[in-house]
Design a protein around this motif. Sequence first.
Motif, mmCIF file in Angstrom:
data_model
loop_
_atom_site.group_PDB
_atom_site.id
_atom_site.type_symbol
_atom_site.label_atom_id
_atom_site.label_comp_id
_atom_site.label_asym_id
_atom_site.label_seq_id
_atom_site.Cartn_x
_atom_site.Cartn_y
_atom_site.Cartn_z
ATOM 1 N N GLU A 1 32.682 46.630 43.677
ATOM 2 C CA GLU A 1 34.048 46.335 44.156
ATOM 3 C C GLU A 1 34.527 47.417 45.126
ATOM 4 N N SER B 1 31.367 51.105 36.573
ATOM 5 C CA SER B 1 31.341 49.641 36.445
ATOM 6 C C SER B 1 32.007 48.930 37.625
ATOM 7 N N HIS B 2 32.499 49.689 38.611
ATOM 8 C CA HIS B 2 33.181 49.040 39.740
ATOM 9 C C HIS B 2 32.603 49.434 41.098
#
Length: 418
Positions: free
Chosen positions: A45, A41-42
Amino acid sequence: MVLHDKLGFLMSSAHALSPAVLIRELIDSPAVQRAFEFVDSHLDEITEEQIRICSIPAPPFGEQQRAEYLRTRFLALGLTDAKIDEEGNCLALRRGQSAAPLLVVSAHLDTVFPEGTDTTVRREGNRLLAPGISDDGCGLAALIAIADALRTARIETDGSLLFVGTVGEEGEGNLRGVRHLLTRGEWTNRIDAFLSFDGHGTERITNRALGSRRYRVRLRGMGGHSWSDFGIANPVHALGRAITRLVSYPAPMNPRTTFNVGRIEGGKSINAIPQEASMDVDLRSAGADELLKLDAFFRRAIREAVDDENAMSRHGGRPLELKVDLIGERPGGETGPDTPLVRFAWEATEALGHKPALDQASTDSNLPISLNIAALTLGAGGTASNAHSLDEWYDPRGRDIGLKRGLLVVLAMAGLRK
Ligand SMILES: [Zn+2]
């Protein structure tokens, strides 16, 4: 040996399991699943972080700014004792239940690019383009992502982790960062195993260290007029004699052994006997003994070449002065394929659906391997090409596999506390 006692203890007490079963248990544990979810989920980032890191220049011997940035990130992620050491490495500790075993989780700060190189990252489709984006922007982003995943998943370990951004991994740096860490710094003699993330890839497991020695050879003579002083010992001629000897060396294919005269310089004018000449020579071998043999041959070749040139001198003038400097040394060796570290990396790669491949390269792991510390270098996921060139690019697709593999190896080594 301390290493085997500690790791042996860890293996027998915490999990007396085969590496394959241990990796499977790790993957099935809720804590590791949480860490994997963090990665999944990152990913955007993590890519943004890689771009930020890459845009901070880190030329050879100029890594301070990037090291300082990494230190602030380590602190923000709850690591302790974050500092820049005397050599310029950035270190931070993630304490486990006990201080040992202590696993280094590292990537290198430096790039090969000189000061002033534009390291702004451009995007083209899926690709990120910038010098140093993969080597080792990818590995540094992995360090931060792994620390973040461990924190977010609230993972505790039996042993401790020392996160390190090293200086001087590339060429002229001559492994000065890792050398300091392991032979002079405050952590010397306390490190049990060493893991380096260097560049891209999901399958590569670099467990063999390619050894090399690099020399600068310098010759000085009287110099003179090409016609009237003919017969004075000539430094360029002596280099020619030395190179002729070197290229006659029967370098074996197995273990692969190579030599290269990569730079040669000398003289001022076509009709002057030079006063000076120099050359840079790179010697490499996949076998430590072969490297020693080649090294001995090379040094004898130089000496004999200079003696011959001096002996031919008809003027009885000053003989040539020879200076041979070792300007780079990377010890070779290997972390055996049956050691826990390599077995964990192998099983983790397979468990994630990829095909592990053991290989050999020259990386920060050369140094710990030469000190009998279990060490290997892993790709940190994704694909890339054109490393060490201004056209270097990185494609983050598949980064998740590299990070998950890294997490599994770290946790298999340090022990996941239940
Ligand atoms: Zn690298």
